[in-house]
Motif scaffolding. Structure first.
Motif, PDB file in Angstrom:
ATOM      1  N   SER A 282      10.901   6.468 -19.664  1.00  0.00           N
ATOM      2  CA  SER A 282      11.552   7.405 -20.350  1.00  0.00           C
ATOM      3  C   SER A 282      12.816   8.293 -19.751  1.00  0.00           C
ATOM      4  O   SER A 282      13.504   9.068 -20.300  1.00  0.00           O
ATOM      5  CB  SER A 282      10.621   8.540 -20.894  1.00  0.00           C
ATOM      6  N   SER A 283      12.570   8.340 -18.416  1.00  0.00           N
ATOM      7  CA  SER A 283      13.333   9.039 -17.457  1.00  0.00           C
ATOM      8  C   SER A 283      13.556   8.472 -16.066  1.00  0.00           C
ATOM      9  O   SER A 283      12.871   8.608 -15.238  1.00  0.00           O
ATOM     10  CB  SER A 283      12.656  10.495 -17.325  1.00  0.00           C
ATOM     11  N   PRO A 284      14.284   7.516 -16.044  1.00  0.00           N
ATOM     12  CA  PRO A 284      14.478   6.740 -14.723  1.00  0.00           C
ATOM     13  C   PRO A 284      14.772   7.308 -13.602  1.00  0.00           C
ATOM     14  O   PRO A 284      14.627   6.807 -12.493  1.00  0.00           O
ATOM     15  CB  PRO A 284      15.714   5.560 -15.265  1.00  0.00           C
ATOM     16  N   SER A 285      15.522   8.516 -13.654  1.00  0.00           N
ATOM     17  CA  SER A 285      15.615   9.096 -12.528  1.00  0.00           C
ATOM     18  C   SER A 285      14.194   9.746 -11.850  1.00  0.00           C
ATOM     19  O   SER A 285      14.302  10.283 -10.672  1.00  0.00           O
ATOM     20  CB  SER A 285      16.636  10.400 -12.711  1.00  0.00           C
ATOM     21  N   ARG A 286      13.235   9.827 -12.316  1.00  0.00           N
ATOM     22  CA  ARG A 286      12.093  10.429 -12.225  1.00  0.00           C
ATOM     23  C   ARG A 286      11.264   9.220 -11.638  1.00  0.00           C
ATOM     24  O   ARG A 286      11.154   8.083 -12.218  1.00  0.00           O
ATOM     25  CB  ARG A 286      11.372  11.336 -13.012  1.00  0.00           C
ATOM     26  N   ARG A 287      10.200   9.183 -10.742  1.00  0.00           N
ATOM     27  CA  ARG A 287       9.377   8.206 -10.155  1.00  0.00           C
ATOM     28  C   ARG A 287       8.080   8.481 -10.173  1.00  0.00           C
ATOM     29  O   ARG A 287       7.575   9.823 -10.043  1.00  0.00           O
ATOM     30  CB  ARG A 287      10.201   7.564  -8.822  1.00  0.00           C
ATOM     31  N   GLY A 288       7.111   7.678 -10.540  1.00  0.00           N
ATOM     32  CA  GLY A 288       5.541   7.872 -10.148  1.00  0.00           C
ATOM     33  C   GLY A 288       5.462   7.960  -8.696  1.00  0.00           C
ATOM     34  O   GLY A 288       6.347   8.194  -7.595  1.00  0.00           O
ATOM     35  N   ASP A 289       4.171   7.939  -7.975  1.00  0.00           N
ATOM     36  CA  ASP A 289       3.884   7.885  -6.678  1.00  0.00           C
ATOM     37  C   ASP A 289       3.418   6.798  -6.053  1.00  0.00           C
ATOM     38  O   ASP A 289       3.094   5.784  -6.742  1.00  0.00           O
ATOM     39  CB  ASP A 289       2.516   8.946  -6.574  1.00  0.00           C
ATOM     40  N   LEU A 290       3.580   6.681  -4.815  1.00  0.00           N
ATOM     41  CA  LEU A 290       3.226   5.643  -3.947  1.00  0.00           C
ATOM     42  C   LEU A 290       1.758   6.100  -3.305  1.00  0.00           C
ATOM     43  O   LEU A 290       1.677   7.205  -2.824  1.00  0.00           O
ATOM     44  CB  LEU A 290       4.074   5.324  -2.654  1.00  0.00           C
ATOM     45  N   ILE A 291       0.755   5.371  -3.627  1.00  0.00           N
ATOM     46  CA  ILE A 291      -0.625   5.663  -3.243  1.00  0.00           C
ATOM     47  C   ILE A 291      -1.134   4.705  -2.214  1.00  0.00           C
ATOM     48  O   ILE A 291      -1.202   3.602  -2.558  1.00  0.00           O
ATOM     49  CB  ILE A 291      -1.455   5.935  -4.376  1.00  0.00           C
ATOM     50  N   ILE A 292      -1.481   5.359  -0.955  1.00  0.00           N
ATOM     51  CA  ILE A 292      -1.818   4.126   0.013  1.00  0.00           C
ATOM     52  C   ILE A 292      -3.423   4.402   0.256  1.00  0.00           C
ATOM     53  O   ILE A 292      -3.985   5.468   0.336  1.00  0.00           O
ATOM     54  CB  ILE A 292      -1.087   4.409   1.368  1.00  0.00           C
ATOM     55  N   ARG A 293      -4.203   3.150   0.172  1.00  0.00           N
ATOM     56  CA  ARG A 293      -5.475   2.939   0.335  1.00  0.00           C
ATOM     57  C   ARG A 293      -5.664   2.106   1.677  1.00  0.00           C
ATOM     58  O   ARG A 293      -4.741   1.343   2.170  1.00  0.00           O
ATOM     59  CB  ARG A 293      -6.042   2.327  -0.777  1.00  0.00           C
ATOM     60  N   PHE A 294      -6.741   2.470   2.281  1.00  0.00           N
ATOM     61  CA  PHE A 294      -7.210   2.009   3.654  1.00  0.00           C
ATOM     62  C   PHE A 294      -8.399   0.819   3.587  1.00  0.00           C
ATOM     63  O   PHE A 294      -9.344   1.402   2.829  1.00  0.00           O
ATOM     64  CB  PHE A 294      -6.980   3.056   4.577  1.00  0.00           C
ATOM     65  N   ILE A 295      -8.078   0.451   4.498  1.00  0.00           N
ATOM     66  CA  ILE A 295      -9.559  -0.774   4.858  1.00  0.00           C
ATOM     67  C   ILE A 295      -9.630  -0.628   6.192  1.00  0.00           C
ATOM     68  O   ILE A 295      -8.838  -1.049   6.896  1.00  0.00           O
ATOM     69  CB  ILE A 295      -9.295  -2.070   4.201  1.00  0.00           C
ATOM     70  N   THR A 296     -10.674   0.241   6.783  1.00  0.00           N
ATOM     71  CA  THR A 296     -10.922   0.179   8.180  1.00  0.00           C
ATOM     72  C   THR A 296     -11.816  -1.096   8.431  1.00  0.00           C
ATOM     73  O   THR A 296     -12.967  -1.429   8.109  1.00  0.00           O
ATOM     74  CB  THR A 296     -11.859   1.542   8.354  1.00  0.00           C
TER      75      THR A 296
END
Length: 321
Positions: A282-296
């Motif tokens: 609906s608004s290509p100039s805006r973006r969602g987030d990058l979410i980093i998950r970790f496996i230790t």
């Protein structure tokens, strides 16, 4: 005394166009030679067709109502004829099958209205000249698998389809190819539908189906998409989880992000990088987030000395300087 076309169709003289159409439909199906075993059906079938041919045409009907069959077929003297009335003699062409075909439509309309045992099939008709109502075929759905990059940037796709198309004679058909072109907008999600109206197979008695392409997202080697967010999984050692580190992530547009992790990485820990996810449709100039998950990854074995040092490091009291 001439024929009573109203009596032939079993209707009264106040019958509407709809009444005339319904009566002909019912009786033509009943007395069609291919659907009846009565010897007199062929003659009755022809008479029904003639009656319908007259009463379904406003000019012929008006002349018949005023001058009966004699005036209709013998012609109306000019001094008696009214404006728009039939002035020359009427002669039925005699092809009852052609009248039947024009009414129901199709190259073999009789087959559309009877089952193999001769019983009538219930079909809807419009009120316009008794033509069979055209019903649209159900939509044809096809999955369209797109890469995550296509949905990130947007793109143009061309798909070749093969479909049955009516020839110019209106009776025969042939298979032809067609290229469907459409634009994929940045940010479109799985399940988005692209509809091409009436691009299905054509036929004399149907409205072609809509062709619907449903977007399906291909597996991506680095990211998992959830709505407008992108999830990335980083594999780290226990040492990094406890002491801090930086993680590098290559984005969909080929940038390399270097993200410092200064917190202790516990099992529920996620690192959120704002604005590095998918563009919003609906608004290509805006973006969602990058979410980093970790496996230790824990060490499989520790020497006695390392165990002692680790135990000492984790149990020593914190000294404030």
């Amino acid at each position: 005394m001439g024929r009573d076309y109203y009596a032939v169709l079993e209707i009264n003289r106040n019958a509407t166009d709809t009444d005339i159409n319904k009566a002909y439909r019912r009786l033509a199906l009943k007395h069609h030679p291919r659907g009846s075993s009565h010897a007199c059906s062929a003659e009755r079938f022809i008479l029904l067709a003639e009656a319908f041919d007259v009463l379904s045409d406003p000019r012929k009907k008006a002349t018949y109502d005023k001058f009966e069959e004699e005036g209709l077929k013998g012609g109306i003297p000019s001094e008696l004829g009214a404006s728009g009335a039939w002035s020359s003699g009427y002669t039925y062409h005699g092809n009852a099958e052609e009248t039947f075909r024009q009414f129901f439509g199709g190259d073999n309309p009789f087959a559309d209205f009877f089952t193999t045992d001769g019983s009538e099939v219930n079909t809807g008709l419009s009120t316009l000249r008794g033509q069979k109502e055209k019903i649209q075929d159900p939509p044809i759905e096809r999955d369209l698998h797109l890469a995550l990059e296509d949905l990130y940037y947007g793109c143009t796709k061309k798909i070749k389809i093969s479909r049955r198309v009516m020839n110019e004679d209106g009776l025969t058909s042939s298979i032809r190819d067609k290229i469907l072109t459409f634009n994929v907008k940045a940010g479109w999600s799985e399940g988005t539908c692209i509809t091409f109206p009436n691009e299905g197979d054509q036929g004399p008695n149907n409205i072609p189906a809509d062709i619907v392409f449903v977007i399906r997202q291909k597996h991506h080697p680095r990211f998992v998409r959830q709505n407008d967010d992108l999830y990335y999984t980083a594999h780290i050692s226990l040492e990094k989880a406890l002491t801090g580190f930086s993680v590098e992530v290559e984005t969909l547009d080929s940038r390399l992000l270097n993200i410092p992790i200064n917190d202790t990485v516990h099992p529920q820990y996620n690192k959120v990088v704002t604005g590095e996810g998918m563009p919003l449709a609906s608004s290509p100039s805006r973006r969602g987030d990058l979410i980093i998950r970790f496996i230790t990854h824990f060490p499989e074995k520790l020497s006695a000395k390392k165990q002692q040092l680790l135990k000492q490091a984790l149990t020593d009291p914190i000294i404030n300087i």
